[in-house]
Scaffold this motif. Sequence first.
Motif, mmCIF file in Angstrom:
data_model
loop_
_atom_site.group_PDB
_atom_site.id
_atom_site.type_symbol
_atom_site.label_atom_id
_atom_site.label_comp_id
_atom_site.label_asym_id
_atom_site.label_seq_id
_atom_site.Cartn_x
_atom_site.Cartn_y
_atom_site.Cartn_z
ATOM 1 N N LEU A 183 7.736 0.932 -12.677
ATOM 2 C CA LEU A 183 9.019 1.784 -13.009
ATOM 3 C C LEU A 183 8.984 3.093 -14.605
ATOM 4 O O LEU A 183 9.586 4.137 -14.353
ATOM 5 N N ILE A 184 7.883 2.917 -14.950
ATOM 6 C CA ILE A 184 7.545 4.270 -15.970
ATOM 7 C C ILE A 184 7.615 5.577 -14.756
ATOM 8 O O ILE A 184 6.938 5.456 -14.132
ATOM 9 N N PRO A 185 8.620 6.081 -14.629
ATOM 10 C CA PRO A 185 8.856 7.480 -14.131
ATOM 11 C C PRO A 185 7.313 8.725 -14.485
ATOM 12 O O PRO A 185 7.741 9.591 -14.601
ATOM 13 N N ALA A 186 6.318 7.956 -13.577
ATOM 14 C CA ALA A 186 5.281 8.943 -14.240
ATOM 15 C C ALA A 186 4.906 9.192 -12.790
ATOM 16 O O ALA A 186 4.294 8.599 -12.212
ATOM 17 N N PHE A 187 5.665 10.255 -11.799
ATOM 18 C CA PHE A 187 5.546 10.554 -10.290
ATOM 19 C C PHE A 187 3.664 10.938 -9.942
ATOM 20 O O PHE A 187 3.034 11.404 -10.671
ATOM 21 N N PRO A 188 3.680 9.865 -9.337
ATOM 22 C CA PRO A 188 3.249 8.972 -8.111
ATOM 23 C C PRO A 188 3.630 7.599 -8.520
ATOM 24 O O PRO A 188 3.654 7.212 -6.687
ATOM 25 N N MET A 189 3.516 7.326 -9.281
ATOM 26 C CA MET A 189 3.814 5.602 -9.234
ATOM 27 C C MET A 189 5.514 6.026 -8.833
ATOM 28 O O MET A 189 6.154 6.486 -8.997
ATOM 29 N N ASP A 190 5.962 4.273 -8.982
ATOM 30 C CA ASP A 190 6.888 4.069 -8.257
ATOM 31 C C ASP A 190 8.142 4.676 -9.012
ATOM 32 O O ASP A 190 9.476 5.252 -8.627
ATOM 33 N N GLY A 191 7.937 4.861 -10.637
ATOM 34 C CA GLY A 191 9.206 4.840 -11.390
ATOM 35 C C GLY A 191 9.604 6.369 -10.741
ATOM 36 O O GLY A 191 10.513 6.888 -10.576
ATOM 37 N N GLY A 192 8.051 7.379 -10.709
ATOM 38 C CA GLY A 192 8.472 8.793 -10.098
ATOM 39 C C GLY A 192 8.816 8.975 -9.340
ATOM 40 O O GLY A 192 10.202 10.062 -8.587
#
Length: 386
Positions: A183-192
């Motif tokens: 959920l860390i908002p590091a696009f393209p990870m899920d949070g991102g």
Amino acid sequence: MRGSLKLFTWFGIPVHLHWSFGLIFLYALWIGYANNLDMAGTIWLMGFFMALFGCVLLHEYGHALTARRYGVQTQDIILTPIGGIARLERMPEKPVQEFLVAIAGPMVNVVLAIALFFLGKLLFQGDRWTLFSWILEQNLTFGDSSGEEATDILDESGIPSSGLLFYLPVLVVTNIALVVFNLIPAFPMDGGRIFRALLAMRLGRVRATQIASWLGQGIALLFIVFGLWQGAITLALIGLFVFSTARSENSMVRLDALLRGYKARDLLRPNFTRLAANDWMQTPITLVQQGLERHFLVFDLDDRLVGYLPEAQIIAAMKKRDLSAEISQYMRPDVKVVHQEQSLEYVYHLLQQQGQSVLAVADQGELVGVIDQLGLQNFLRMRASN
Ligand SMILES: [Zn+2]
């Protein structure tokens, strides 16, 4: 995918194991050796890694099966030592759908954490349940909990270092860690992706992707620096992956938006040289040397379009000094004609993906111009820079 092994197909989606996954087993053996684990202990450790990647796999299925609800298929799921990747054909473009697809993965781990916790409650009672809770707490608080009751039991029986009583609570905590990390908002990870979807509801997809990609690259740099500093190589590798994917996704979305806004007529070149199939190769060689045109349409004696002559073929003739050969010997017959109202997406597809170097553009049965790769590149460069 190259360098990977197909494990099985489930729900119609092939699951692949990346070759580097073998490192996990070497890592498990090494930990076993370094900690003086016996055979059974090492097998438990490997079993734990397998279970862990089972959880990662279910996480990816969370994405894939949610995407399927919105008509998006998944090419395959790849398991690598730094995590899983569900390769979706595309991301659903409605922000709400992207939001749901992105959050479905971590939600699977929430469900798994709860289910495994209750499995523990079911399996262990009395002293063993006290130990289970204690190990869970130790892992959640990085070994900071006191738990006097547990220490009394431990004095008698010793800390379990393997077996289900040890690994089950560890697996619960690992699933919680997977939720938090993803959920860390590091696009393209899920949070991102969740962050991008939320932004896209207000700002539109292009702007949202740009902001999410900047934030993603910033966090990725922190991962890399922190990972190298702390010797957390996995984190550094994830950082590298996130950094490069954030950049390329951003340019893909920009390109998509650009292509959608234009048609073939916006970049066709109305003035072009028509080559005759029975002419000598000397003619296109001279034209290429003069500079402006690189790829040509070829016509027969009745002025019918019969093929095209790409630059590569002209250079081949030049190298062989085949100046007096007929153009028909070097031309390619599979020339494509597009209508001038055709979308630029389609033109791009033909030129970049299918490798056609020049297209004929028609309107009401008449040739009105050509589009070649160079023209497309110039057009995109000009439009992308403003
Ligand atoms: Zn995910």
